[in-house]
Design an enzyme around this catalytic site. Structure first.
Site, PDB file in Angstrom:
ATOM      1  N   CYS A  58       2.687 -18.332   2.835  1.00 54.12           N
ATOM      2  CA  CYS A  58       2.697 -19.193   4.030  1.00 54.12           C
ATOM      3  C   CYS A  58       1.936 -20.491   3.739  1.00 54.12           C
ATOM      4  CB  CYS A  58       2.139 -18.420   5.221  1.00 54.12           C
ATOM      5  SG  CYS A  58       2.328 -19.294   6.783  1.00 54.12           S
ATOM      6  N   HIS A  85       9.130 -13.745   9.591  1.00 53.81           N
ATOM      7  CA  HIS A  85       7.986 -14.198   8.808  1.00 53.81           C
ATOM      8  C   HIS A  85       7.134 -13.024   8.285  1.00 53.81           C
ATOM      9  CE1 HIS A  85       5.232 -17.387   7.626  1.00 53.81           C
ATOM     10  NE2 HIS A  85       4.228 -16.683   8.108  1.00 53.81           N
ATOM     11  N   ASP A 144      12.767 -16.336  10.152  1.00 51.52           N
ATOM     12  CA  ASP A 144      11.370 -16.791  10.203  1.00 51.52           C
ATOM     13  C   ASP A 144      11.244 -17.921  11.222  1.00 51.52           C
ATOM     14  OD1 ASP A 144       8.834 -17.738   9.690  1.00 51.52           O
ATOM     15  OD2 ASP A 144       8.967 -17.374   7.534  1.00 51.52           O
TER      16      ASP A 144
END
Lengths: 323, 306
Positions: free
Chosen positions: A116, A297, A268
């Site tokens: 991320c 995600h 996501d």
């Protein structure tokens, strides 16, 4: 009476090799066979133990079973005293960890695995110090921040200076509220209605509460970091535009020539695949691959589908480039 | 629906506990609506109001707490808007002060007349006691009256900066309140549209089970909120609401800090003073790291030369 299993995230044993006030470098205990160590650079939002949540879904465990030498950066739980940290401090710490591992393992370069916002940091670092990175793995990476998902729209429309001035840090509770409000019906209703449908399913309950434990265990983001990443990444899109600078160096994506693996998720809502596609096309690496999961995600890490399909493939890719 | 929910309090995150409880209520409501629907009773938009409250209470609560929590302070703190209130306090206390003084003077005069005319012996014990009390408070304005005056006077003790911060804090709070109600109204309007669409769908579509019925409702609601949360109108309100809330918090803290920093009896360091120390420590730490790196480089060079 509802029986809730005890949640104790973290399966794999580790030792802290570097502790720099807030930041830590953890080394997972194992007997690795492959030469190139893997350094995981987690995001500074949420906690890294999502990669080692419990026995059934531990990505770290899978890596260790594949005889990889796994290290992980933990950005800690920032307090008010940390509000003046800057992104350059985070990049400094990545460099410190890379140097430490290189020396300790006697290797020229490591595999850097960003997750991320940790991917964004990893891309910046790799583009500036390509000689120290053998392989680059990017999981749910936000690189082009001019995407159309709700969270990105919100980030482009907020004034982070005011938040940092008022609160010191962007608090975990505030961030959680925003992450839930992005999709209130699915995240506040749909998810818990599924829980009600599965109250007698022990495995479901276990997974659900481990996930919720992680979701609501949100550290604050230091005020200075919050201002910088919202302004420089979301407002100015400095990474994909190659204008982000760090101690006299500027991001240069042409330097990403090493093997690069991208793990993205179709559903996501935080970092949609569109946020990494321009990067994937732009980098000159001749050994690049993207694995697209049909999950979201977090499902990219912990869903059973990802555990069965995505991770064995990703770990195989890393192993093949680790000697 | 679930017996013994409270037994998991403390074992799961408080957020999970709250959201689970709210979802139990949502399910009870939707199941009732489904039963009515199956029985041929027409579904009404009002039936869905409880569901809205259960979904959004989690988000509205912290914002409403800010509005409610600050309201009493608007009457106590000397903002630009209510400085005239303090003048009214002052006038009221002055009138009360004047009244007490005239009452004291009246009694003193009355007693002196009685004494002059030789009626002292006729005074009853209770009148004697009352006279002693009046004499005891002869210097009332020195000891007690100023206490009341202080309430009206205290804005003048604060610094100009403190007065500026408290005014800006409550002006931002007022703007935040207006934004919040616009925000809440947008949410409610969107929810109502979703409910109306669902009711129209339910008129023509057959649902084989409660799950199908509820999922259709959730899908329609999610679609409407997806659109809202990315709309220009919403982004504008959310941005303004955040900005005003943060201004309110910041200026209120600065007001309190100004008041404390200028009070010589205050034994505490303020957050801003600590922030200054944190900033210096962080800067020093960076300098130490740079020096350590340079020393390391010099040591390496020396080894290579040797």
């Amino acid at each position: 009476m509802i029986e809730i299993p005890e949640t104790r995230p973290g399966v794999c044993e580790f030792e802290i090799e570097i502790e720099d006030w807030l930041f830590k470098l953890a080394h997972f205990k194992s007997k690795p066979k492959h030469k190139i160590p893997v350094l995981i650079c987690y995001a500074f939002i949420n906690r890294p133990y999502i990669l080692d949540l419990h026995e059934d879904v531990s990505v770290i465990k899978k890596m260790l079973e594949a005889k990889l030498d796994v290290w992980l950066i933990d950005w800690g739980y920032p307090k008010r005293a940390d509000k003046y940290l800057q992104l350059s401090d985070y990049i400094d710490f990545i460099d410190r960890c890379v140097e430490y591992i290189r020396q300790k393992r006697g290797v020229d370069a490591v595999t850097l695995h960003g997750y991320c916002l940790g991917s964004t940091l990893s891309i910046i670092y790799t583009s500036m110090f390509p000689e120290k990175i053998k392989n680059l793995v990017l999981q749910a990476p936000p690189v082009d921040f001019y995407t159309t998902n709700t969270l990105a729209e919100w980030a482009r429309n907020i004034n982070p200076e005011k938040i940092a001035r008022a609160l010191g840090n962007a608090t975990g509770d505030m961030l959680n509220l925003s992450f839930l409000l992005v999709d209130p019906i699915r995240l506040v209703v749909g998810k818990y209605q599924s829980l009600l449908d599965n109250m007698n399913n022990e495995k479901f309950l276990r997974n659900f509460f481990y996930m919720d434990h992680w979701i609501f265990d949100s550290p604050a983001v230091p005020g200075g970091i919050y201002v910088e990443y919202i302004t420089r990444w979301y407002h100015r899109n400095e990474v994909i535009n190659e204008t982000f600078d760090y101690r006299g160096r500027t991001v240069n994506l042409n330097n990403i020539k090493m093997p690069t693996l991208i793990l993205a998720a179709e559903k996501d809502h935080i970092t949609p695949p569109e946020s990494v596609l321009p990067f994937f096309e732009k980098i000159p690496s001749k050994d690049k691959k993207m694995i697209l999961s049909e999950k979201g995600h977090i499902g990219l890490t912990v869903s059973s589908a990802s555990q069965k399909k995505v991770w064995p493939e990703a770990i195989k890719w890393i192993v093949e480039r680790s000697d | 629906m679930l017996q013994g929910l409270s037994s998991i309090f403390g074992k799961v995150p408080k957020e999970s506990y709250e959201l689970l409880g709210r979802n139990i209520e949502i399910r009870k409501t939707l199941e009732k609506i489904y039963r009515d629907y199956k029985a041929g009773i027409e579904i009404n938009t009002r039936d869905f109001d409880l569901v809205f409250n259960e979904i959004f209470r989690y988000f509205f609560r912290p914002l409403e707490l800010t509005i409610i929590g600050a309201r009493p302070l608007t009457f106590i703190l000397p903002t630009r808007k209510n400085i005239s209130l303090f003048e009214t306090f002052s006038n009221t206390f002055q009138a009360y002060d004047d009244f007490l003084k005239s009452l004291r003077d009246h009694f003193q005069l009355t007693f002196s007349i009685f004494e002059k005319e030789g009626y002292t012996t006729l005074l009853t014990d209770s009148i004697k006691e009352f006279r002693e009390l009046v004499e005891k408070y002869g210097d009332l304005e020195l000891y007690d009256f100023d206490r009341y005056k202080f309430v009206a006077d205290y804005p003048y003790i604060l610094t100009n900066r403190a007065l500026k911060h408290i005014s800006e804090s409550f002006e931002a709070w007022e703007r935040f309140g207006n934004d919040y109600f616009t925000f809440k109204n947008l949410m409610k309007r969107t929810y109502k549209k979703a409910v109306e669409e669902f009711i129209n769908t339910a008129k023509t579509k057959e649902f084989g089970s409660y799950s199908e019925f509820a999922n259709e409702f959730y899908n329609i609601a999610a679609k409407h909120f997806d659109e809202l949360l990315r709309s220009e109108e919403y982004l504008k309100v959310q941005s303004s609401m955040n900005s005003n809330l943060m201004d309110h918090i910041y200026h209120f803290r600065r007001f309190a800090e100004e008041a404390l920093e200028n009070n010589p009896l205050n034994p505490f360091a303020t957050v801003s003073q600590l922030d200054e120390a944190y900033k210096r420590i962080t800067d020093l730490k960076r300098k130490i790291s740079e020096l350590e790196k340079k020393i390391e480089e010099i040591s390496k060079d020396k080894v290579v030369q040797a």
